[in-house]
Scaffold this active site. Structure first.
Site: not given
Ligand SMILES: C[S@@+](CC[C@H](N)C(=O)[O-])C[C@H]1O[C@@H](n2cnc3c(N)ncnc32)[C@H](O)[C@@H]1O
Length: 412
Positions: A364, A143, A66, A338, A69
């Site tokens: 972010c 997952c 996968c 933000d 990650c």
């Protein structure tokens, strides 16, 4: 060829110094001695000769295939240090140093919203994430990232794909955990017609989906997909932004509250559906500003229905084109900001001139955060602390909160 990994790039790729410059070696860790075949600037068929003490067995059975990650081969403490270093070096690039508060990492199995990919197959449906660097789909029934409530939606999502997917195209299914059950928003499926609408609504009902949105149109709504924000209950518009984990959201709110301290009037810039505005309204008047009118309407409705909040005002406004001007911050003693990944260049420049005593920033993107931090610092603010809040464990994504304050400079 034998090489030693020197460092990780910002996307987690291992980099070694080769004979003619940097060599990329995939999922290795700094200090690891590796052996492989050099092909251009890539090391292929890599074998680890000496593993790093930070190398761990990936906790997820899907880790090898996968692409969801990237960092399951590294210990939590390594990833924490690495993410903190990404922020530190982005700040250093602007000549800024700051103390760091202890990092917060969301636990495994805590993602409350995710976008999965799916395709209809001959026998049914294939749902999952893409394999690394490929458009091949990998099923992820075990997952370790997603909240178990999201995993429990897989049979329902597959049933929707069987009904509404075409064999040629791929669907994107965004699923969010809500108090009313899963809130599902799908794009890339068959175009809606009367029969498909009915069939999708039937499948959604059979699988306990609170709301199903198909290419932007709500086709089933059994229960309002509410989210709790402090005392308020919000019904977010379909596919809306929410912090990725509840634990991360709580950690960010704690950081923002600590940063603001005792304030009476706040402006929440890029407010979304009120993640910060609504809980903060329990102790301060809030003006919430955001460009999405549906999000503003949801926040407004939630504030009006909640008991015991101080005054909440909303304003739909594009803060890139029309930032709040300094005189609009009169009487405001704290700001929350933000922005999306692009940061808030224009708004920060106006904010720097407004001279509000305290700013709680959430970001972010460490690079745009550092740029905007420099604007505030040049205007006389100090960057009191930074905290990495990792809601995207095992990924290269970095999220942070920070406090800026004006120490001794009088407001004009
Ligand atoms: C990172 S999210 C934060 C939302 C909210 N603070 C939260 O924590 O849920 C950024 C928000 O900025 C909004 N946004 C994006 N571009 C904008 C713009 N040009 N002006 C105002 N808001 C914008 C998005 O709709 C989104 O809600």
């Amino acid at each position: 060829m034998n090489l030693t990994i020197a460092r990780l790039g910002h996307l987690g790729e291992a980099i070694a110094q080769g004979p003619d410059g940097p060599v990329y070696a995939g999922q290795m860790l700094p200090g690891e001695a590796v052996e492989g075949t050099l092909s251009g600037d890539r090391l292929r068929d890599v074998r680890i000769v000496t593993p790093s003490p930070d190398r761990v067995r990936p906790p997820c059975v899907h880790a090898r295939t996968c692409g969801g990650c990237l960092m399951q081969h590294a210990s939590d403490s390594f990833v924490a240090g690495w993410k903190q270093e990404i922020v530190r070096s982005a700040l250093a690039g602007r000549g800024i140093e700051a103390p760091f508060r202890a990092l917060h990492t969301s636990p495994p199995q805590s993602r409350r919203r995710a976008t999965l990919a799916a395709r209809r197959t001959k026998g049914g449906a294939l749902l999952g994430f893409h394999a690394r660097g490929s458009d091949v789909l990998v099923a992820v029934p075990n997952c370790q990232l997603l909240h178990p409530d999201l995993i429990a939606t897989f049979p329902g999502l597959e049933a929707l794909v069987k009904v509404g997917g075409s064999r040629s195209g791929e669907l994107a299914l965004t699923v969010t955990r809500s108090l009313g059950g899963p809130d599902v928003s799908v794009t890339g499926g068959k175009p809606l017609d009367g029969a498909l609408r009915m069939e999708l609504a039937r499948v959604a009902g059979a699988h306990g989906v609170a709301r199903l949105t198909w290419d932007g149109e709500v086709v089933a709504l059994s229960t309002a997909p509410m989210q709790r924000m402090g005392r308020a209950l919000v019904s977010p518009p379909p596919g809306t932004f929410l912090q990725a984990t509840e634990e991360g959201e709580r950690a960010l709110l704690r950081a923002v509250s600590d940063a603001l301290g005792p304030v009476r009037r706040i402006v929440d810039l890029f407010a979304g559906v009120g993640t910060f505005a609504l809980p903060l309204a329990e102790r301060a008047e809030v003006l919430a500003v955001e460009s999405d009118p549906a999000m503003m309407a949801a926040l407004d409705k939630a504030a009006r229905s909640a008991e015991g909040l101080k005054r909440v005002t909303v304003e739909t406004r594009d803060l890139f084109r029309r930032p709040l001007e300094p005189d609009e911050f009169k009487g405001v003693d704290g700001v929350v900001i933000d922005p999306p990944r692009a940061g808030a260049e224009a708004q920060t420049e106006a904010l720097a001139r407004a001279r509000v005593p305290v700013i709680a920033a959430v970001s972010c993107n460490p690079v745009t955060f550092a740029r905007d931090a420099k604007t505030l610092i040049t205007a006389g603010y100090s960057l009191d602390w930074v905290q990495v809040v990792d809601q995207f464990r095992w990924s290269a994504h970095v999220e942070l909160a920070a406090r800026f304050s004006l120490a001794h400079i009088p407001r004009t």
